[in-house]
Scaffold this active site. Structure first.
Site, PDB file in Angstrom:
ATOM      1  N   HIS A 225       0.830  -1.202   0.000  1.00 55.33           N
ATOM      2  CA  HIS A 225       0.000   0.000   0.000  1.00 55.33           C
ATOM      3  C   HIS A 225       0.871   1.262   0.000  1.00 55.33           C
ATOM      4  O   HIS A 225       0.552   2.258  -0.650  1.00 55.33           O
ATOM      5  CB  HIS A 225      -0.950   0.009   1.203  1.00 55.33           C
ATOM      6  CG  HIS A 225      -0.266   0.190   2.518  1.00 55.33           C
ATOM      7  ND1 HIS A 225       0.382  -0.845   3.182  1.00 55.33           N
ATOM      8  CD2 HIS A 225      -0.094   1.294   3.298  1.00 55.33           C
ATOM      9  CE1 HIS A 225       0.897  -0.390   4.304  1.00 55.33           C
ATOM     10  NE2 HIS A 225       0.629   0.897   4.398  1.00 55.33           N
ATOM     11  N   TYR A 226       2.003   1.194   0.724  1.00 58.76           N
ATOM     12  CA  TYR A 226       2.937   2.315   0.782  1.00 58.76           C
ATOM     13  C   TYR A 226       3.591   2.522  -0.578  1.00 58.76           C
ATOM     14  O   TYR A 226       3.698   3.661  -1.062  1.00 58.76           O
ATOM     15  CB  TYR A 226       3.988   2.034   1.855  1.00 58.76           C
ATOM     16  CG  TYR A 226       5.134   2.998   1.897  1.00 58.76           C
ATOM     17  CD1 TYR A 226       5.003   4.254   2.474  1.00 58.76           C
ATOM     18  CD2 TYR A 226       6.383   2.657   1.366  1.00 58.76           C
ATOM     19  CE1 TYR A 226       6.061   5.145   2.518  1.00 58.76           C
ATOM     20  CE2 TYR A 226       7.442   3.533   1.406  1.00 58.76           C
ATOM     21  CZ  TYR A 226       7.286   4.774   1.983  1.00 58.76           C
ATOM     22  OH  TYR A 226       8.336   5.655   2.022  1.00 58.76           O
ATOM     23  N   MET A 227       4.009   1.429  -1.200  1.00 63.75           N
ATOM     24  CA  MET A 227       4.657   1.525  -2.503  1.00 63.75           C
ATOM     25  C   MET A 227       3.693   2.005  -3.582  1.00 63.75           C
ATOM     26  O   MET A 227       4.074   2.768  -4.485  1.00 63.75           O
ATOM     27  CB  MET A 227       5.240   0.159  -2.893  1.00 63.75           C
ATOM     28  CG  MET A 227       6.427  -0.246  -2.063  1.00 63.75           C
ATOM     29  SD  MET A 227       7.814   0.917  -2.263  1.00 63.75           S
ATOM     30  CE  MET A 227       9.008   0.183  -1.134  1.00 63.75           C
TER      31      MET A 227
END
Length: 215
Positions: A125-127
């Site tokens: 999700h961060y990437m």
């Protein structure tokens, strides 16, 4: 140049402010809380503006020549904050920069953001947030540079790095000090050869100047 540092109270952001104070540029530190303002002035900010990334912060761009977007939600927050800060906050900053006529935009991203599908599920999700923010910036007419460091450490600056469009997966050490990342973020401001480029950066064996010249 008057350089707006978004995320100035963060671990990398503070080092960016300090590095700008040692350069020919002026650091305008954007912070969310009044109690953070004095500290940023102490470490070298020529001006501190109170603004919230999650609201309208367009006033922070007044009198600004360039932006370094170093904001991040942090590892202790959930996916919702990552979307709001790392993705939406970045896109809002791009839009405000365009509206205010600010052309130069340097973005702190992450190694692996160029291809989120190849990253682990826990950080996907961060990437995705970083990757979409990067692609949004690349689709603008801004004079951008996207810096994608590896795992960040609090060690003393080494002053030596290596860069690549994308590093191969077999590299054992994918780390770099926050101080060296801050150095790179400030260094690229005046480098025409970093315009419209995104690159990954790790600790390496070349001086920052040499590595940046070779981009």
């Amino acid at each position: 140049m008057n350089v707006l540092v978004i995320g100035a109270n963060g671990k990398v952001g503070k080092k960016v402010v300090q590095k700008l104070a040692d350069s020919k540029h002026e650091a305008i530190a954007m912070v969310r809380k009044e109690e953070q303002m004095d500290k940023l002035k102490e470490i070298g900010a020529s001006n501190v503006v109170l603004a919230d990334l999650e609201k309208d912060f367009s006033h922070a761009f007044d009198g600004v020549d360039a932006v370094i977007f170093a904001a991040g939600s942090g590892g202790s927050t959930g996916a919702d904050k990552t979307l709001i800060v790392d993705l939406w906050g970045s896109i809002k900053a791009m839009d405000m920069a365009k509206e205010k006529g600010v052309k130069r935009f340097v973005q702190l991203s992450s190694i692996g953001a160029g291809n989120p599908d190849e990253q682990g599920d826990k950080i996907k999700h961060y990437m995705v947030a970083k990757g979409v923010a990067d692609r949004s910036l690349q689709a603008t007419e801004l004079d951008y540079t996207i810096v994608r460091p590896g795992s960040l450490t609090n060690d003393a600056p080494v002053g030596k790095i290596k860069t690549a469009d994308v590093f191969s997966s077999d590299i054992s050490d994918k780390s770099i000090t926050r101080a060296d990342v801050a150095h790179v973020l400030v260094d690229v401001l005046d480098r025409p050869n970093t315009s419209k480029k995104a690159f990954e950066v790790l600790q390496g064996d070349k001086s920052i100047e040499e590595a940046m010249n070779a981009l």
